[in-house]
Design a protein around this motif. Structure first.
Motif, PDB file in Angstrom:
ATOM      1  N   THR A 126       0.846  -1.193   0.000  1.00  0.00           N
ATOM      2  CA  THR A 126       0.000   0.000   0.000  1.00  0.00           C
ATOM      3  C   THR A 126       0.881   1.243   0.000  1.00  0.00           C
ATOM      4  N   PRO A 127       0.732   2.127  -0.974  1.00  0.00           N
ATOM      5  CA  PRO A 127       1.541   3.359  -0.986  1.00  0.00           C
ATOM      6  C   PRO A 127       1.162   4.289   0.157  1.00  0.00           C
ATOM      7  N   GLN A 128       2.100   5.127   0.539  1.00  0.00           N
ATOM      8  CA  GLN A 128       1.912   6.030   1.670  1.00  0.00           C
ATOM      9  C   GLN A 128       1.920   7.491   1.226  1.00  0.00           C
ATOM     10  N   TYR A 129       1.184   8.306   1.972  1.00  0.00           N
ATOM     11  CA  TYR A 129       1.373   9.745   1.866  1.00  0.00           C
ATOM     12  C   TYR A 129       2.568  10.083   2.754  1.00  0.00           C
ATOM     13  N   VAL A 130       3.660  10.503   2.165  1.00  0.00           N
ATOM     14  CA  VAL A 130       4.867  10.815   2.930  1.00  0.00           C
ATOM     15  C   VAL A 130       5.109  12.317   2.848  1.00  0.00           C
TER      16      VAL A 130
ATOM     17  N   ASP B  93     -14.295  15.543   2.481  1.00  0.00           N
ATOM     18  CA  ASP B  93     -14.137  16.430   1.327  1.00  0.00           C
ATOM     19  C   ASP B  93     -12.931  17.344   1.505  1.00  0.00           C
ATOM     20  N   ALA B  94     -12.721  17.819   2.728  1.00  0.00           N
ATOM     21  CA  ALA B  94     -11.538  18.632   3.003  1.00  0.00           C
ATOM     22  C   ALA B  94     -10.276  17.788   2.862  1.00  0.00           C
ATOM     23  N   ASN B  95     -10.338  16.568   3.363  1.00  0.00           N
ATOM     24  CA  ASN B  95      -9.201  15.661   3.272  1.00  0.00           C
ATOM     25  C   ASN B  95      -8.812  15.399   1.820  1.00  0.00           C
ATOM     26  N   ALA B  96      -9.816  15.311   0.963  1.00  0.00           N
ATOM     27  CA  ALA B  96      -9.550  15.033  -0.454  1.00  0.00           C
ATOM     28  C   ALA B  96      -8.689  16.122  -1.094  1.00  0.00           C
ATOM     29  N   THR B  97      -8.787  17.351  -0.597  1.00  0.00           N
ATOM     30  CA  THR B  97      -8.017  18.438  -1.200  1.00  0.00           C
ATOM     31  C   THR B  97      -6.524  18.285  -0.919  1.00  0.00           C
ATOM     32  N   ILE B  98      -6.164  17.909   0.294  1.00  0.00           N
ATOM     33  CA  ILE B  98      -4.739  17.743   0.588  1.00  0.00           C
ATOM     34  C   ILE B  98      -4.218  16.429   0.028  1.00  0.00           C
ATOM     35  N   ALA B  99      -5.070  15.404  -0.016  1.00  0.00           N
ATOM     36  CA  ALA B  99      -4.662  14.131  -0.605  1.00  0.00           C
ATOM     37  C   ALA B  99      -4.311  14.312  -2.079  1.00  0.00           C
ATOM     38  N   GLU B 100      -5.120  15.051  -2.795  1.00  0.00           N
ATOM     39  CA  GLU B 100      -4.860  15.287  -4.220  1.00  0.00           C
ATOM     40  C   GLU B 100      -3.607  16.145  -4.390  1.00  0.00           C
ATOM     41  N   PHE B 101      -3.392  17.089  -3.488  1.00  0.00           N
ATOM     42  CA  PHE B 101      -2.176  17.899  -3.565  1.00  0.00           C
ATOM     43  C   PHE B 101      -0.939  17.019  -3.443  1.00  0.00           C
ATOM     44  N   VAL B 102      -0.924  16.097  -2.472  1.00  0.00           N
ATOM     45  CA  VAL B 102       0.239  15.229  -2.286  1.00  0.00           C
ATOM     46  C   VAL B 102       0.415  14.319  -3.490  1.00  0.00           C
TER      47      VAL B 102
ATOM     48  N   ASN C  55       2.347   3.953  -9.286  1.00  0.00           N
ATOM     49  CA  ASN C  55       2.320   2.918  -8.253  1.00  0.00           C
ATOM     50  C   ASN C  55       2.507   3.492  -6.848  1.00  0.00           C
ATOM     51  N   LEU C  56       3.030   4.706  -6.755  1.00  0.00           N
ATOM     52  CA  LEU C  56       3.233   5.348  -5.452  1.00  0.00           C
ATOM     53  C   LEU C  56       2.034   6.171  -5.013  1.00  0.00           C
ATOM     54  N   MET C  57       0.968   6.181  -5.812  1.00  0.00           N
ATOM     55  CA  MET C  57      -0.192   7.024  -5.519  1.00  0.00           C
ATOM     56  C   MET C  57      -1.113   6.404  -4.476  1.00  0.00           C
ATOM     57  N   PRO C  58      -1.236   6.995  -3.289  1.00  0.00           N
ATOM     58  CA  PRO C  58      -2.230   6.511  -2.324  1.00  0.00           C
ATOM     59  C   PRO C  58      -3.626   6.956  -2.760  1.00  0.00           C
ATOM     60  N   THR C  59      -4.627   6.197  -2.381  1.00  0.00           N
ATOM     61  CA  THR C  59      -6.007   6.549  -2.743  1.00  0.00           C
ATOM     62  C   THR C  59      -6.919   6.681  -1.527  1.00  0.00           C
ATOM     63  N   TYR C  60      -6.419   6.353  -0.343  1.00  0.00           N
ATOM     64  CA  TYR C  60      -7.240   6.405   0.864  1.00  0.00           C
ATOM     65  C   TYR C  60      -7.175   7.806   1.471  1.00  0.00           C
ATOM     66  N   LEU C  61      -7.863   8.003   2.581  1.00  0.00           N
ATOM     67  CA  LEU C  61      -7.866   9.295   3.257  1.00  0.00           C
ATOM     68  C   LEU C  61      -6.498   9.569   3.884  1.00  0.00           C
ATOM     69  N   LEU C  62      -5.959  10.738   3.618  1.00  0.00           N
ATOM     70  CA  LEU C  62      -4.654  11.089   4.168  1.00  0.00           C
ATOM     71  C   LEU C  62      -4.753  11.197   5.689  1.00  0.00           C
ATOM     72  N   GLY C  63      -3.905  10.467   6.387  1.00  0.00           N
ATOM     73  CA  GLY C  63      -3.963  10.432   7.844  1.00  0.00           C
ATOM     74  C   GLY C  63      -4.744   9.250   8.371  1.00  0.00           C
ATOM     75  N   GLY C  64      -5.459   8.523   7.503  1.00  0.00           N
ATOM     76  CA  GLY C  64      -6.211   7.358   7.940  1.00  0.00           C
ATOM     77  C   GLY C  64      -5.305   6.227   8.378  1.00  0.00           C
TER      78      GLY C  64
END
Length: 542
Positions: free
Chosen positions: A208-212, A293-302, A318-327
């Protein structure tokens, strides 16, 4: 204490919480002995000596707050200290407080049993020896049981294998070696950034890729050290009044991310990204971790930053996470995504091509590709939260173990994550229902201080036993579940909910509420109405 015991209290675990607990017990005049399986103090910082290991909480707030002398004399060299410096700090505190005389190392506690007749705990300390105590305090951590995937044929591998949480204490040489890292959680990300600079070739096996989030690690100058010393009188107050116990992170825009335009948001996110202060990204707006919805904005930015940084579009995808950032547990690192631009680094997406087997020469994926390797590094996480306690045969009043009481997690209940019905005079620290999002060191101090207050109350009241009431367990567990269901963690698979272990029941194994609410619960519990008690006089007359 009137009981004939070897010690008033037995503590298990020489990490931050166990050492502080031992100190508090001694300061209060109780005899205590601490046992640890390791060869020295440090807990997780003793075992996790993998390349790149360092703290993701600024050292200014990742240290004890009870002693001005210790705070004044110790000098951190960097904002985010590496593993060896943290371990040196723990050793310094241990020696400063002269704790070693009450610690026995190289002793793994495998079982303990409560005697309802004598109202004491009997603890097996190995070699056929046991000790008795009135109070039993396991502080063995919630990420101390490593998990590794079952790979057919791994025993055939002719190279070396390591787990990040069981790293050898002598250096591992990666030069000229073909290395695999399996797992991209926090330890995996840190190991990848370090090993990629040394190995001849590194293959990352990612499920699972990570938001780093980026973090820089500047050195700490003398002026900053002087400022910290001057601010010590308010340190504990500032830490405990912060939502997660890390006062360096503030909400930069105290309103919803959805109130700004897309351009405004992205400029704000970009400024924070360039600032490179790790967790600060999560505090860009007030609602990033509570509003999808707010989370989606920072997730897309990363995700946009990943596309921008990683030059190979296949790797980037392959490094793209798709879940909620911080989840999942937030991850911070220096130049993680940049590591994939190195010619010696490859990435395998295990969801597309899982590992099929291990051969003498390396790992074979489902598409038939054999990755020839000299070293395999498992950064595959832990059987977290209940694993350490459930794996130890701690038997309560009725002879049942914690594993049986919790039914492997299907019936997980605690009181404050510290007390347990059927287990009198036992207090657990950093076990199930421990806060997942707060500064662990600050939380440990809160719990240890509550435990010593409870023991003092029991002794002053002449109590032979204290334990959680069923009502206390139900109330606290209901609160944990209610807060969890309202959080983004309920909508993300992670080790927070047991999803990293196949077959592990899904539950809220940790507490996802804020640090203030957590402390408030502890403060209100000091009326001890959620504890069942048995007066010593009642015991003596029965």
């Amino acid at each position: 204490m009137n009981q004939q015991v070897d010690f008033d209290a037995v503590v298990v675990g020489a990490g931050f919480s166990g050492l502080y607990m031992l100190h508090l017990l001694r300061e209060a005049g109780y005899s205590a002995q601490l046992y640890d399986a390791a060869g020295d103090v440090g807990g997780t910082w003793y075992w996790n000596q993998y390349p790149g290991a360092r703290c993701d909480v600024p050292a200014e707030f990742y240290n004890y707050t009870f002693s001005e002398e210790i705070h004044r004399d110790w000098k951190w060299s960097a904002v985010y200290p590496e593993q060896d410096e943290i371990l040196s700090y723990i050793k310094y505190v241990t020696d400063k407080l002269d704790l070693r005389k009450d610690i026995q190392f190289n002793t793994r506690i495998t079982d303990a049993k409560y005697d309802p007749e004598a109202h004491t705990w009997t603890v097996n300390v190995g070699g056929g020896r046991t000790v008795t105590s009135k109070y039993f305090i396991p502080a063995i951590g919630n990420v101390s049981v490593p998990h590794a995937p079952a790979i057919p044929g791994l025993d055939k591998f002719r190279g070396q294998t390591y787990h990040t949480s069981q790293w050898p204490h002598e250096p591992v040489d990666f030069k000229g070696k073909r290395v695999a890292v399996i797992g991209t959680g926090s330890s995996g990300v840190q190991a990848i950034t370090a090993i990629s600079k040394e190995a001849e070739h590194l293959t990352v096996f990612q499920r699972t890729p990570q938001y780093v989030m980026p973090v820089e690690n500047p050195k700490v100058g003398e002026d900053d050290l002087e400022r910290r010393r001057a601010e010590f009188p308010t340190l504990r107050k500032r830490v405990r009044e912060h939502i997660v116990g890390m006062p360096c992170f503030d909400v930069r825009k105290p309103y919803s991310a959805l109130e700004d335009t897309e351009d405004e948001r992205n400029r704000h996110y970009e400024a924070l990204w360039q600032e490179a202060k790790g967790f600060q990204m999560l505090y860009a707006y007030t609602d990033l971790t509570i509003n999808d919805d707010a989370n989606a904005t920072i997730a897309e930015f990363v995700r946009g930053k990943i596309r921008e940084i990683v030059k190979d579009p296949v790797k980037a995808e392959n490094l793209m996470p798709t879940y909620l950032l911080g989840g999942k547990r937030p991850v911070v690192a220096t130049n993680y995504y940049e590591s994939y631009n190195r010619e010696n680094v490859d990435l395998v997406n295990l969801k597309k091509t899982p590992i099929a087997e291990c051969t003498e020469n390396g790992l074979v994926t489902a598409d038939g590709t054999e990755h020839e390797l000299d070293i395999i590094v498992f950064a595959s996480g832990f059987d977290a939260m209940i694993g350490p306690l459930a794996g130890t045969k701690i038997r309560g009043r009725e002879g049942i173990t914690l594993k049986e009481k919790w039914d492997d997690g299907r019936n997980l209940k605690t009181y404050l994550g510290v007390c347990h019905v059927g287990f009198p005079n036992m207090f657990t620290i950093t076990g199930p229902h421990f806060p997942l999002t707060a500064n662990a060191l600050a939380v440990n101090e809160v719990i240890a201080e509550w435990v010593i207050d409870c023991i003092e109350h029991a002794e002053k009241q002449g109590l032979a036993e204290v334990e959680a009431t069923p009502e206390g367990e139900e109330d606290w567990t209901a609160h944990v579940n209610e807060v969890g269901e309202q959080s983004i963690y309920a909508r993300t698979d992670s080790w927070y909910t047991g999803a990293n272990i196949e077959g592990k029941p899904r539950a809220f194994y940790g507490y996802t509420g804020d640090f203030q609410t957590y402390q408030d619960r502890f403060e209100k519990s000091k009326d001890y109405k959620a504890l069942a008690v048995k007066p010593l006089q009642q015991v003596e007359t029965t």
